[in-house]
Scaffold this motif. Structure first.
Motif, PDB file in Angstrom:
ATOM      1  N   ASN A  14       0.796  -1.026  -0.131  1.00  0.00           N
ATOM      2  CA  ASN A  14       0.047  -0.054  -0.093  1.00  0.00           C
ATOM      3  C   ASN A  14       0.785   1.420  -0.025  1.00  0.00           C
TER       4      ASN A  14
ATOM      5  N   PHE B 149      -5.322   1.633  -0.901  1.00  0.00           N
ATOM      6  CA  PHE B 149      -5.946   0.751  -0.015  1.00  0.00           C
ATOM      7  C   PHE B 149      -6.266  -0.740  -0.566  1.00  0.00           C
TER       8      PHE B 149
ATOM      9  N   ALA C 215      -2.188  -1.361   6.691  1.00  0.00           N
ATOM     10  CA  ALA C 215      -3.126  -0.364   6.083  1.00  0.00           C
ATOM     11  C   ALA C 215      -2.948   1.280   6.921  1.00  0.00           C
TER      12      ALA C 215
ATOM     13  N   PRO D 166      -7.109  -3.821   4.111  1.00  0.00           N
ATOM     14  CA  PRO D 166      -7.109  -2.367   3.857  1.00  0.00           C
ATOM     15  C   PRO D 166      -8.382  -1.560   3.527  1.00  0.00           C
TER      16      PRO D 166
ATOM     17  N   TRP E 189      -1.790   5.133   6.254  1.00  0.00           N
ATOM     18  CA  TRP E 189      -2.468   5.963   6.294  1.00  0.00           C
ATOM     19  C   TRP E 189      -1.890   7.229   7.300  1.00  0.00           C
TER      20      TRP E 189
ATOM     21  N   HIS F 117      -9.935   1.699   5.094  1.00  0.00           N
ATOM     22  CA  HIS F 117     -10.415   2.849   4.512  1.00  0.00           C
ATOM     23  C   HIS F 117     -11.775   3.116   4.867  1.00  0.00           C
TER      24      HIS F 117
END
Length: 262
Positions: free
Chosen positions: A40, A143, A119, A219, A123, A223
């Motif tokens: 990612n 993601f 993930a 992921p 971020w 999200h």
């Protein structure tokens, strides 16, 4: 007294060190965490605004994911999962080959948790770049996967085919037909990473080649859950495709490997 102290120190009984807390669950968790952090991460580097790798292209993404697989496999093996599945589809295919489905929960829970953790760190790592990236689709694509053209039969076939190739070639790498004693120590992860790279280059451009249900679902959940600046919907209508397609491809590949006795 000094000599007595030296004698005592030299002859002191030191208990053996405790074994490190390695386990299949920990290995799968950490390996999948590294896989998603780097995978990612390359998506974010290419897709988000004002990174040095912005718009670097498909070659960079496929290469980054191949190296992510290599690093994830090595990490999983080091921390207790010698098989280093990192992928519910791989685990499922192994269960089909062996006829033993009892370990699925251990593997799948570790893989999903590791994917979500990786993930989440992506971020945070790219935190200022979400706000300056207006495209909601680009943020979602960091993601999880999505089709270049939404056509469910083709999308399912694409995911199933990519996963089938992954499982069959990974099985061939360790087969007696390739090497009676298996790959040289440390070589297997490089070969598997090369397979993933090849799948991405040849078959990945239509769906984003999840070829791993945890890689997509974990992921995608993050999200949905994270307060990502300016994000859009998580496209749950497509989320089942990289789960069903990947597991179906893995099942067919597992049946082939079981029949062939590689």
């Amino acid at each position: 007294m000094h000599s007595i102290a030296i004698y005592a120190a030299q002859n002191m009984s030191i208990p053996p060190a405790s074994p490190p807390p390695h386990s299949i669950w920990l290995g799968e968790f950490l390996g999948t965490f590294i896989l998603i952090l780097l995978g990612n991460g390359v998506n974010a580097s290419v897709s988000l605004r004002k990174t040095y790798a912005e718009n670097a292209g498909w070659i960079v993404i496929t290469t980054g994911w191949a190296i992510a697989v290599l690093c994830g496999v090595l990490t999983a093996q080091a921390f207790g999962s010698s098989g280093a599945n990192l992928n519910p589809a791989i685990t499922f295919s192994s269960a089909v080959v062996n006829g033993n489905f009892s370990g699925l929960l251990v593997f799948w829970s570790a893989q999903l948790a590791g994917a979500m953790a990786g993930a989440g760190l992506v971020w945070l790592f790219f935190l200022p770049h979400w706000k300056v990236t207006p495209e909601q689709g680009a943020k979602l694509g960091v993601f999880c996967t999505g089709p270049a053209i939404a056509h469910l039969p083709s999308n399912l076939l694409g995911e199933a085919t990519g996963t089938f190739v992954l499982v069959v070639v990974a099985g061939a790498i360790s087969s007696r037909g390739v090497s009676p004693t298996g790959p040289a120590a440390g070589l297997g992860p490089w070969l598997v990473a090369s397979v993933v790279w090849g799948i991405g280059l040849s078959l990945g451009s239509t769906t984003g080649y999840a070829i791993n249900p945890a890689r997509d679902l974990g992921p995608r959940l993050m999200h949905f859950l994270l307060p990502i600046a300016g994000k859009g919907p998580s496209n749950w209508g497509y989320a089942w495709v990289p789960i069903v397609g990947d597991l179906a491809g893995a099942a067919v590949a597992g049946l082939l490997l079981r029949w062939a006795h590689l």
